[in-house]
Motif scaffolding. Structure first.
Motif, short mmCIF file in Angstrom:
data_model
loop_
_atom_site.label_atom_id
_atom_site.label_comp_id
_atom_site.label_asym_id
_atom_site.label_seq_id
_atom_site.Cartn_x
_atom_site.Cartn_y
_atom_site.Cartn_z
N ALA A 143 6.63 66.43 4.50
CA ALA A 143 6.78 67.66 3.43
C ALA A 143 8.55 67.10 2.91
CB ALA A 143 7.28 68.62 4.87
N ILE A 144 9.00 66.83 2.75
CA ILE A 144 10.28 66.16 2.80
C ILE A 144 9.73 64.78 1.17
CG2 ILE A 144 12.45 64.85 2.96
CD1 ILE A 144 12.62 66.27 5.63
N ARG A 145 9.26 64.38 1.60
CA ARG A 145 8.72 63.83 0.56
C ARG A 145 7.75 64.51 -0.83
NH1 ARG A 145 6.99 59.37 4.84
NH2 ARG A 145 5.11 60.36 4.12
N THR A 146 7.60 64.87 -0.15
CA THR A 146 6.93 65.52 -0.70
C THR A 146 7.40 66.56 -1.91
OG1 THR A 146 4.42 66.03 0.30
CG2 THR A 146 4.50 67.61 -1.80
N ASP A 147 8.29 67.33 -1.07
CA ASP A 147 9.46 68.14 -1.78
C ASP A 147 10.74 66.79 -2.70
OD1 ASP A 147 11.51 70.09 -1.45
OD2 ASP A 147 12.40 69.11 -1.24
N PHE A 148 10.84 65.86 -2.52
CA PHE A 148 11.54 65.17 -3.21
C PHE A 148 10.60 65.24 -4.71
CE2 PHE A 148 13.31 61.58 -5.12
CZ PHE A 148 14.45 61.37 -4.64
N ILE A 149 9.82 64.92 -4.18
CA ILE A 149 8.37 65.06 -5.89
C ILE A 149 8.84 66.16 -6.86
CG2 ILE A 149 6.50 64.02 -6.84
CD1 ILE A 149 6.25 61.97 -5.03
N LEU A 150 8.09 66.91 -6.00
CA LEU A 150 8.19 68.45 -7.13
C LEU A 150 9.61 68.96 -7.41
CD1 LEU A 150 5.74 69.70 -4.83
CD2 LEU A 150 5.46 69.31 -7.16
N SER A 151 11.02 68.25 -6.72
CA SER A 151 11.99 68.63 -6.84
C SER A 151 12.46 67.72 -7.85
CB SER A 151 12.93 68.73 -5.39
OG SER A 151 12.78 69.25 -4.36
N ALA A 152 11.92 66.74 -8.06
CA ALA A 152 12.31 66.27 -9.02
C ALA A 152 12.20 66.56 -10.16
CB ALA A 152 12.55 64.58 -8.82
N GLU A 153 10.50 66.80 -10.06
CA GLU A 153 10.11 67.50 -11.43
C GLU A 153 11.13 69.55 -12.27
OE1 GLU A 153 7.17 67.61 -14.67
OE2 GLU A 153 8.04 66.31 -13.27
N ILE A 154 11.45 69.83 -11.02
CA ILE A 154 11.77 71.23 -11.26
C ILE A 154 13.06 71.06 -11.79
CG2 ILE A 154 12.76 73.05 -9.95
CD1 ILE A 154 10.64 73.07 -8.12
N ILE A 155 13.51 70.18 -11.14
CA ILE A 155 15.22 69.59 -12.08
C ILE A 155 15.21 68.86 -13.29
CG2 ILE A 155 17.05 67.88 -11.78
CD1 ILE A 155 17.46 70.29 -9.88
N ALA A 156 13.76 67.68 -13.53
CA ALA A 156 14.03 67.46 -14.84
C ALA A 156 13.95 68.00 -15.43
CB ALA A 156 12.92 65.91 -14.95
N ILE A 157 12.98 69.49 -15.62
CA ILE A 157 12.49 70.80 -16.23
C ILE A 157 13.76 71.80 -16.68
CG2 ILE A 157 10.87 72.61 -16.25
CD1 ILE A 157 8.80 71.21 -15.61
N ALA A 158 13.98 71.25 -15.31
CA ALA A 158 15.23 72.47 -15.97
C ALA A 158 16.30 71.75 -16.40
CB ALA A 158 16.11 72.75 -14.55
N LEU A 159 17.07 70.80 -16.52
CA LEU A 159 18.02 70.10 -17.60
C LEU A 159 16.93 69.50 -19.10
CD1 LEU A 159 20.38 67.46 -16.88
CD2 LEU A 159 18.39 66.01 -17.23
N ALA A 161 15.76 72.04 -20.54
CA ALA A 161 15.36 73.36 -21.16
C ALA A 161 17.42 74.29 -21.42
CB ALA A 161 15.61 74.05 -19.97
N VAL A 162 18.00 72.92 -21.08
CA VAL A 162 19.66 72.80 -21.06
C VAL A 162 20.32 71.81 -20.98
CG1 VAL A 162 19.96 74.68 -18.67
CG2 VAL A 162 20.06 72.45 -18.52
N ALA A 163 19.55 71.18 -22.49
CA ALA A 163 19.52 70.18 -22.58
C ALA A 163 21.17 69.64 -23.35
CB ALA A 163 18.55 68.60 -23.51
N GLY A 164 21.28 70.71 -24.16
CA GLY A 164 21.78 71.00 -25.50
C GLY A 164 23.25 71.92 -24.71
N ALA A 165 23.22 71.92 -23.40
CA ALA A 165 24.55 72.93 -23.41
C ALA A 165 25.72 72.01 -22.84
CB ALA A 165 23.72 72.95 -22.40
N SER A 166 26.49 72.07 -22.38
CA SER A 166 28.20 71.79 -21.99
C SER A 166 27.39 70.67 -20.64
CB SER A 166 29.10 72.75 -22.40
OG SER A 166 29.23 73.33 -20.94
N LEU A 167 28.70 70.14 -20.33
CA LEU A 167 28.28 69.32 -18.78
C LEU A 167 28.46 70.78 -17.71
CD1 LEU A 167 27.34 66.56 -17.58
CD2 LEU A 167 29.77 66.40 -17.83
#
Length: 303
Positions: A143-159, A161-167
């Protein structure tokens, strides 16, 4: 002078928090499909353990999910700071993976009518020679391995969406999303896996309404799991297809042309756009699955 500086600082903090809230809302909206799949998959992963161990297993997976995000958020920020050009390719890879996984799940559904995972769970719980503790740890790790893959996708999508913002804004948005997603998903998972118990408890109360409600919950629980699985799979195609469409200009222009040609209300155009993106996701997933199957056969690893 000092007072004005203080209020200026306070105003800056308020503006920053407003930006974080607005960007977090956009990022969560874009990753909603992945969240649905995350919820469905984790609920399925946790089911099958002894009833008295369901909540401890959910808690263990939730802690693993927090560790996953503690790794992924800093990694995403480093990519944004030093290699921002990697964001789009990583999103494309993530979108392709979602399409691949979604198509593989559909194929597994049609080609393997018998749920081998369910059979394995039943055997593990009934066989006295099986180490239940080891079985539980294996499920948690999976379950944690599955979560890692999906979490990576969520973080990538979120990143994205905020690519032009300050660090700083990026860090606050990604951290808040990581925390909200983990708490929200695993709180719902905990509720879903205990639906049967709540239903049984209600059905044993004196009130006729409570008894009917309890029996209804017990009867509806399996259908809820099936619905979550279907919605999660559809979301994989919609989210993955949308990422691929927006990453390939030729396909994006073609989809836009078809949507514009519909020439009706915005609601219908939006629905057509979603269906086209999901269609792209299905086609892409089929192609990737085909390539993977051929590669496995060539390497002698086919089933």
């Amino acid at each position: 002078m000092a007072g004005s500086s203080f209020f200026a600082l306070f105003d800056d903090i308020a503006l920053l928090l407003d930006d974080v809230a607005a960007m977090s809302k956009v990022a969560l909206k874009k990753s909603a499909g992945v969240l649905g799949d995350d919820l469905a998959l984790n609920a399925q992963q946790v089911t099958g353990v002894p009833v008295n161990r369901e909540l401890p297993v959910v808690w263990a997976v939730a802690k693993g999910s927090l560790i996953n995000k503690a790794i992924l958020v800093p990694a995403a920020l480093l990519i944004s700071a030093f290699s921002p050009w990697l964001v789009t390719p990583l999103l494309m890879l993530g979108g392709a993976f979602l399409c691949y996984e979604g198509f593989e799940k559909v194929m597994h559904r049609f080609l393997h009518a018998k749920d081998s995972d369910h059979a394995a769970r039943v055997k593990a719980l009934q066989d006295p020679d099986v180490d239940i503790v080891a079985f539980e740890k294996t499920k948690i790790k999976g379950a944690i391995r599955t979560d890692f893959i999906l979490s990576a996708e969520i973080i990538a999508i979120a990143l994205g969406a905020v690519a032009g913002a300050s660090l700083l804004t990026q860090a606050l948005v990604l951290s808040s999303i990581a925390l909200l997603v983990t708490v929200g998903v695993y709180a719902l998972v905990a509720g879903i896996v205990r639906l049967d118990d709540w239903g049984i408890a209600l059905s044993q109360r004196g009130s006729a309404f409570s008894q009917r409600l309890g029996r209804g919950i017990v009867a509806a629980a399996p259908y809820l799991m099936k619905t979550l699985s279907i919605v999660g799979t559809a979301a994989m195609f919609m989210v993955g297809g949308a990422i691929l469409v927006h990453g390939v200009p030729v396909i994006a222009h073609a989809v836009e042309a078809v949507v514009a040609a519909v020439g009706t209300s915005g609601l219908v155009q939006g629905a057509v756009g979603i269906l086209l993106e999901a269609g792209v996701g299905v086609v892409a997933g089929g192609i990737i699955v085909g390539v993977v199957v051929i590669a496995k056969k060539m390497l002698g690893r086919g089933d």
